[in-house]
Enzyme design. Structure first.
Site, mmCIF file in Angstrom:
data_model
loop_
_atom_site.group_PDB
_atom_site.id
_atom_site.type_symbol
_atom_site.label_atom_id
_atom_site.label_comp_id
_atom_site.label_asym_id
_atom_site.label_seq_id
_atom_site.Cartn_x
_atom_site.Cartn_y
_atom_site.Cartn_z
ATOM 1 N N ASP A 1 0.848 -1.203 0.000
ATOM 2 C CA ASP A 1 0.000 0.000 0.000
ATOM 3 C C ASP A 1 0.881 1.250 0.000
ATOM 4 O OD1 ASP A 1 -1.772 2.079 0.620
ATOM 5 O OD2 ASP A 1 -1.911 1.500 2.741
ATOM 6 N N ASP B 1 -3.815 4.124 2.419
ATOM 7 C CA ASP B 1 -5.234 3.994 2.795
ATOM 8 C C ASP B 1 -5.571 2.592 3.316
ATOM 9 O OD1 ASP B 1 -5.015 2.538 0.520
ATOM 10 O OD2 ASP B 1 -6.587 3.575 -0.605
ATOM 11 N N ASP C 1 -1.931 -1.179 -3.781
ATOM 12 C CA ASP C 1 -2.196 -0.412 -5.002
ATOM 13 C C ASP C 1 -1.066 -0.610 -6.020
ATOM 14 O OD1 ASP C 1 -0.176 1.265 -3.901
ATOM 15 O OD2 ASP C 1 -1.718 2.268 -2.707
ATOM 16 N N ASP D 1 -10.558 -15.262 -16.090
ATOM 17 C CA ASP D 1 -11.384 -15.638 -14.949
ATOM 18 C C ASP D 1 -12.545 -16.528 -15.416
ATOM 19 O OD1 ASP D 1 -11.930 -15.039 -12.052
ATOM 20 O OD2 ASP D 1 -13.830 -14.337 -12.878
ATOM 21 N N GLU E 1 -8.468 -19.891 -16.172
ATOM 22 C CA GLU E 1 -8.949 -20.494 -14.934
ATOM 23 C C GLU E 1 -10.065 -21.456 -15.336
ATOM 24 O OE1 GLU E 1 -10.981 -19.435 -10.612
ATOM 25 O OE2 GLU E 1 -11.684 -18.509 -12.448
#
Ligand code: NOJ
Length: 509
Positions: free
Chosen positions: A21, A25, A29, A194, A250
């Site tokens: 991070d 926050d 990221d 996915d 996947e």
């Protein structure tokens, strides 16, 4: 021409929310990924796979995509993405991004329009009465249908905030071809697809017994033959770019023959080998999976963990999070899979030997599986706890000091930080670095096939040219097969013996 890069690559999965991070926050990221790229280069991986960082309300950790062509502000900006890719490439790391074609977020502009009654043919809407149009269940629990106030129902195989696209509509095809090009033009080297066996549902959406609704070959929900034409089209797009762009699917299925269909030469380059991930700690189970995988004849892959399953240190440790047996087996399993032909997919934190976090407080849990099962199924948050980088107290360098990460980190992780392990030659991190380095040295000189050797009970021995891999899954030490030197071992060896829960690479000229 040589081998394309992905065929023998080690790919590191970054679950972006939980990696690093930089913005402070509490959520990982893209700038955090960029800062930590040198760590990954030093670890010795060839590529990174980033889980979705697109605009999303985060109903399913970003697998609910609201805009496929933009970065969610939580993760940064498109400029951050471009800078991260440039740095990765400069360090010799390839970049794979996730593509989520089975469903969108309910916040996607198309679904917002559909709610108003416009363009419903982009999703799967049906009339129903008080009852849903069929008996299909969501993978996350509960019915796979939700009713809008006007009485129509829409299908969602996952969360109700993840409506399924209608792939029988050409507009959906065109949209995804364009999304692929958008990211290829930005320089990505590949895609992780996915729910790749989803997309099409059987015509008529027939009722089906619950036991046939899982990820099964003969199901009206998954693996419909029409899906293969999608990947043929996608393959053409990938092939039209330079630099061996690739796709890894996947694909959940219970049949090797079915899996092989996705890996035909004009379809996907690879699929995750979930059979390997699901195999128990057993030489016969390992051998069966290896033989079945090699029999497909496509580019093999090996994977032990990802952001959807209990971390393998804990799986191999019979559910105990900090089991020494689990950690020993995890290290041995790594060495075994790195010796096999094909590519290996690692999940962030496994190089630190992180266990599953089994005691997250209910109020901290965010996986929709937890809420949809009314707390009966813990869900996947336990493998998604933010990484410990440094220091002796949370947030362990994941976020700036004083910032609480989006999931709490255990106090035990003070002993497992990357910083602490980097300076300890016996640590799991140091072992991973040595193992990846040893693989790099050998790569290219190893044949694409393995040969089984006779092995004592409980153990598995195989060779690949000059390399012999020996793993002991049994309860007693076994004598090592013939060799002239030991290249690396997952735990100390004594004399010529391989202890239980240990693997070794041996050289024989
Ligand atoms: C598979 C992803 O890995 C998982 O995290 C997600 O919840 C489902 N697909 C739905 O997109």
């Amino acid at each position: 021409m040589g081998n394309p890069w992905w065929r023998e690559a080690v790919v590191y999965e970054i679950y972006v929310r939980s990696f690093a991070d930089a913005s402070g926050d509490g959520v990982g990221d893209l700038a955090g990924v960029r800062q930590r790229l040198p760590y990954l280069a030093e670890l010795g991986v060839d590529a990174i796979w980033l889980t979705p960082f697109y605009r999303s309300p985060m109903a399913d950790g970003g697998y609910d995509v609201a805009d496929h062509r933009d970065v969610d502000p939580l993760f940064g900006t498109l400029d951050d993405f471009d800078a991260m890719v440039a740095d990765a490439h400069a360090l010799g790391l390839r970049v794979i991004v996730d593509i989520v074609p089975n469903h969108s977020s309910s916040a996607h502009a198309w679904f917002q329009a559909a709610r108003r009654g416009e363009g419903r043919e982009r999703y799967i809407f049906r009339d129903g009465g008080e009852l849903p149009p069929n008996d299909w269940q969501s993978v996350f629990g509960g019915p796979a249908w939700t009713r809008l106030p006007d009485g129509q129902w829409y299908l969602h195989l996952f969360d109700s905030a993840q409506p399924d696209f209608n792939w029988r509509n050409p507009e959906v095809h065109a949209e995804f071809l364009d999304v692929l090009r958008f990211w290829l033009d930005r320089g990505v080297d590949g895609f992780r697809i996915d729910v790749a066996m989803g997309l099409y549902k059987a015509e008529g959406l027939p009722d089906t017994p619950v036991e046939r609704q899982a990820f099964r070959t003969e199901s009206p929900i998954w693996g419909q033959p029409e899906v293969h034409e999608v990947y043929r089209q996608w393959r053409k797009v990938l092939d039209s770019y330079d630099g061996d762009r690739m796709a890894v699917g996947e694909v959940w299925t219970d049949s090797i023959e079915d899996l092989a269909l996705y890996l035909r030469p004009d379809e996907l380059h690879q699929s995750f080998n979930f059979a390997w991930m699901e195999a128990p700690w057993s030489p016969t189970a390992f051998r069966t999976v290896i033989d079945d995988t090699m029999a497909i004849g496509a580019s093999p892959t090996w994977v032990l963990s990802n952001h959807d399953v209990v971390r393998h240190v804990t799986r191999y440790g019979e559910g105990l999070p900090y089991s020494t047996t689990g950690l020993a087996r995890a290290r041995a399993a790594l060495l075994t899979m790195l010796a096999l032909p094909g590519s290996a997919y690692l999940y962030q934190g496994e190089e630190l030997g992180l266990p599953e976090v089994t005691d997250l407080p209910p109020e901290a849990r965010q996986d929709p599986i937890f809420a949809r099962s009314e707390g009966k199924v813990p869900g996947r948050d336990g493998c998604r706890v933010p990484l410990p980088w440094s220091g002796t107290a949370a947030p362990y360098g994941f976020s700036p000091a004083g910032v609480a990460p989006w999931l709490p980190q255990p106090i035990e992780w003070a002993a497992l930080t990357a910083g602490r392990q980097a300076s300890d030659p016996e640590s799991t991190l140091s072992f991973y670095r040595r193992a990846l380095q040893a693989r790099r040295v050998l790569r290219g000189s190893l044949p694409a096939r393995i040969t089984w050797l006779d092995s004592p009970e409980g153990a598995l021995f195989f060779t690949r040219g000059p390399l012999t891999c020996a793993v002991n899954c049994g309860f007693n030490p076994v004598r090592l097969p013939p060799h002239d030197r030991v290249l690396i071992a997952s735990a100390p060896l004594s004399d010529d013996m391989l202890p239980p829960d240990t693997a070794a690479w041996l050289h024989r000229s």
